[in-house]
Every structure is written in structure tokens, then in C-alpha cells.
Design an enzyme around this catalytic site. Structure first.
Site, PDB file in Angstrom:
ATOM      1  N   HIS A  57       0.148  -8.438   5.292  1.00  0.00           N
ATOM      2  CA  HIS A  57      -0.357  -7.078   5.123  1.00  0.00           C
ATOM      3  C   HIS A  57      -0.449  -6.370   6.476  1.00  0.00           C
ATOM      4  O   HIS A  57      -0.036  -5.208   6.617  1.00  0.00           O
ATOM      5  CB  HIS A  57      -1.748  -7.103   4.485  1.00  0.00           C
ATOM      6  CG  HIS A  57      -1.802  -7.717   3.116  1.00  0.00           C
ATOM      7  ND1 HIS A  57      -1.622  -9.064   2.896  1.00  0.00           N
ATOM      8  CD2 HIS A  57      -2.043  -7.167   1.904  1.00  0.00           C
ATOM      9  CE1 HIS A  57      -1.743  -9.322   1.613  1.00  0.00           C
ATOM     10  NE2 HIS A  57      -1.995  -8.188   0.980  1.00  0.00           N
ATOM     11  N   SER A  97       3.595  -7.204  -0.248  1.00  0.00           N
ATOM     12  CA  SER A  97       2.592  -6.380   0.429  1.00  0.00           C
ATOM     13  C   SER A  97       3.050  -5.926   1.812  1.00  0.00           C
ATOM     14  O   SER A  97       2.655  -4.843   2.261  1.00  0.00           O
ATOM     15  CB  SER A  97       1.273  -7.147   0.546  1.00  0.00           C
ATOM     16  OG  SER A  97       0.740  -7.431  -0.733  1.00  0.00           O
TER      17      SER A  97
END
Length: 364
Positions: free
Chosen positions: A303, A238
Site C-alpha cells: 500500500h 492495492s
């Protein structure tokens, strides 16, 4: 083409008259869109001369920033029809045109890319990294006999690839954690975003630049976890995916009027919903009761690290198609900030864990 033929006095410039005569003699040998760009360059110059090195770089597909400014500030408008209006294109030509409109905000850049792209080399980086991630996931699925929420398996943390705070001295884990995913739901969304966004970006900007953004996002992700969520492991790609997608979405917003991709508002909304869903899943999983206490489930901070890389370094790269990054002041500013963060995180990992007397979960 010898420099003395067009610049006998070694001034570093070519007169526009000699430049036009060159185009008249050799224009039939050039791609029509490239010839159009060269004519625009000649007409936009008010000093009656063109930098010889700019011309050489232009013919070798290495356009300088001064070349772009000469085109953008010129008073000659591209007179031929837009690339989107051209007919009779083959399937591969339509694909290249589609990629150009998906990623580039200026018509002159789209035409330049359309004539210059040869698919050699192909977008190998994003395809290769995706295939490796899928292969490792399938292997772990067979070993653990689980494909949904693999992260909940008691043996999941014993893998030598994921990042674990007790094993942070093993430097490879700051990169190799991308080959481990929490489950099929985690892998699936990352793979879709990598292919739908990463492959077109690599086709336009090349493997070197896109792989830099991706890897920088991956490293920033794991380091962000080691600084801001010190007790948690981290898995998944991610960080790299969010770096690419964030850079692409930010580039669209910053060049909204120039981006001609279809349904751009709807597609941006879908991309943001998908990213929010995946981020929400990661937050929920982080605070869900762990399958291997006292170690928590993987962190979601990777993230955010990827997003920060995307909206800084990533945007600079995507906004400067075929321009030399070393000519961009913002590039050096953001690169310096990134290097400072990496160095800070390294020292943090060496000293802060001991100074804070943090109680880490036992090694797997």
C-alpha cells in the site's frame, strides 16, 4: 494545409494575421470549444506570431507546454459560458462532461477534452484488469471453497501467482500477485476504487499513462515488501489502486480552487476513510496469528509503495493533461528516483537475504 502557405520563409512561425484569416475561413469546421481555444491562443500572443509546430500539434490534439503557457498567461478571458452551464446535452455528453469536471482543474482543458473525446478506444485497461482480478478470485473461491478471508486457508500460499519471499527469483510474481486477494472484503474495496477512480482517469489521460501509474505502483508495492518486510508474502492490487487514488487526491488538493467536482471535500473524506479502513485491515491481518506458521500473513507495505508512486509520478501525469511529459523536469527527476529504487531493490533481493542470514519461512 501546407507549411509554405503560412510560413513561406521557413521561420517556424505563423503571423497572427494569417492565423486569424485561417480561423475565419475554417472556423465553422472546428468544434466550438476548440475554436475558442485557438482564438485565445491568437489573442494571448504579444509578439505577433505563433509557433507553426505548436499549431500543428494543437490541431492533432498534442498540445505543447508552450501552448498552455500562452493560454494561461494571455490577457484574453474565455468569454463563452462554462461547460457546466450548457443545456440540451445527451446522456453520453453529460457523462463526458461529468468526467471532465471530476478530473481536470482548468476550464480550458475541460472544454478541450469534451470536444476531443470519442470513446475510441474505451477505458479498456481498468475494466479488463478488474474483470481478470474478479475471475481469479471466483476461481480460487471455488477451489478453496472459501470466499471470506481466503488468505486463512492452509492451501492459499500454494498458488503460483502470489509473491512469496522464498520464491522471489520467479520474477512474474512481482506483478501477478495482484490477481490474488485476501478475501471478498479485500477485493471488493479495491474493485470499487479501481472503477470509480481508475476508469474516469483512463478516459481523460488514456490507457498508456494510467496503466503506467498502475503497474509502477504494483511493482513498487511488491519490491517495497521484499525490502521492508522480507519474511512476508504479498497479495492484492492495492499497490496499483493506491497509486491511482493517491495521485488523484493529491491532484485535487493541489488544484483545489480549480476542481469543480461536486461535494469534493465530502468525497475526499470518504475516499480517505475507505483507504484507511483497507490499510488498517491489512495491518491487522499482517500481525494476526498466521494460518500457515511460520510464514506470516501478507504484508501491508505494498500500500505504501503505491502511495509513493501516486504522489510522485502519478501527480506529474495527472497535472499535465495532453502535455509532453519529456518537457517536465520533475517527470525526469521522479522517474530517475523510481528507476534507482527498482535497481536497488533488485540488488537487495539478490544479495541482502544471504548477507543478513535471514531465516525465511519454508516455501509453500
Amino acid at each position: 494545409m501546407a507549411a509554405e502557405d503560412f510560413d513561406p520563409d521557413n521561420t517556424g512561425y505563423i503571423s497572427t494575421e494569417k492565423f486569424r484569416s485561417l480561423l475565419q475561413r475554417h472556423g465553422s469546421e472546428l468544434d466550438p470549444h476548440k475554436l475558442e481555444v485557438l482564438l485565445a491562443l491568437a489573442d494571448s500572443n504579444s509578439e505577433g506570431r505563433i509557433c507553426y509546430q505548436d499549431f500543428v500539434n494543437l490541431m492533432s490534439n498534442k498540445r505543447s507546454n508552450s501552448f498552455r503557457q500562452a493560454i494561461l498567461q494571455g490577457n484574453r478571458r474565455l468569454c463563452s459560458k462554462a461547460l457546466l452551464e450548457e443545456t440540451g446535452l445527451s446522456l453520453s455528453q453529460r457523462l463526458i462532461r461529468h468526467v471532465a469536471y471530476e478530473t481536470l482543474p482548468r476550464e480550458i482543458d475541460r472544454k478541450w477534452y469534451y470536444d476531443s473525446y470519442t470513446c475510441c478506444p474505451p477505458p479498456w485497461f481498468m475494466i479488463t484488469i478488474t474483470l481478470v482480478e474478479v475471475a481469479f478470485f471466483l476461481y480460487n473461491g471455488v477451489v478453496l471453497d472459501r470466499f471470506v478471508l481466503q488468505v486463512s486457508h492452509p492451501l492459499y500460499l500454494k498458488n503460483a501467482l502470489l509473491y512469496h519471499p522464498q520464491l522471489r527469483a520467479q520474477a512474474w510474481r512481482y506483478l501477478t500477485y495482484i490477481f490474488m486477494h485476501a478475501g471478498i472484503e479485500h477485493l471488493g474495496l479495491n474493485v470499487v476504487l479501481q472503477l470509480l477512480v481508475g476508469v474516469p482517469l483512463e478516459m481523460v489521460h488514456g490507457a498508456a499513462r494510467i496503466s503506467f501509474v498502475y503497474v509502477a505502483g504494483v511493482v513498487a508495492g511488491s519490491l517495497a515488501v521484499s525490502v521492508a518486510d522480507m519474511r512476508a508474502p504479498v497479495v492484492g492490487s492495492s499497490g496499483g489502486v493506491y497509486a491511482l487514488v493517491s495521485a488523484h487526491l493529491a491532484n485535487i488538493v493541489m488544484n483545489w480552487s480549480g476542481m469543480k467536482c461536486q461535494f469534493k471535500l465530502l468525497r475526499m473524506a470518504v475516499a480517505l476513510i475507505c483507504m484507511s479502513f483497507e490499510f488498517g485491515r491489512a495491518v491487522w491481518l499482517r500481525f494476526h496469528p498466521s494460518a500457515y506458521p511460520p510464514c506470516p500473513h501478507p504484508s501491508f507495505m505494498a500500500h505504501l509503495g503505491g502511495v509513493m508512486v501516486g504522489i510522485t509520478l502519478g501527480v506529474i501525469i495527472l497535472r499535465n493533461y495532453e502535455q509532453r511529459l519529456q518537457d517536465q523536469t520533475l517527470w525526469w527527476i521522479f522517474l530517475s528516483i523510481y528507476v534507482i529504487f527498482v535497481l536497488f531493490a533488485i540488488f537487495w533481493n539478490i544479495f541482502a537475504y544471504g548477507l543478513l542470514d535471514l531465516k525465511l519461512p519454508p516455501p509453500p
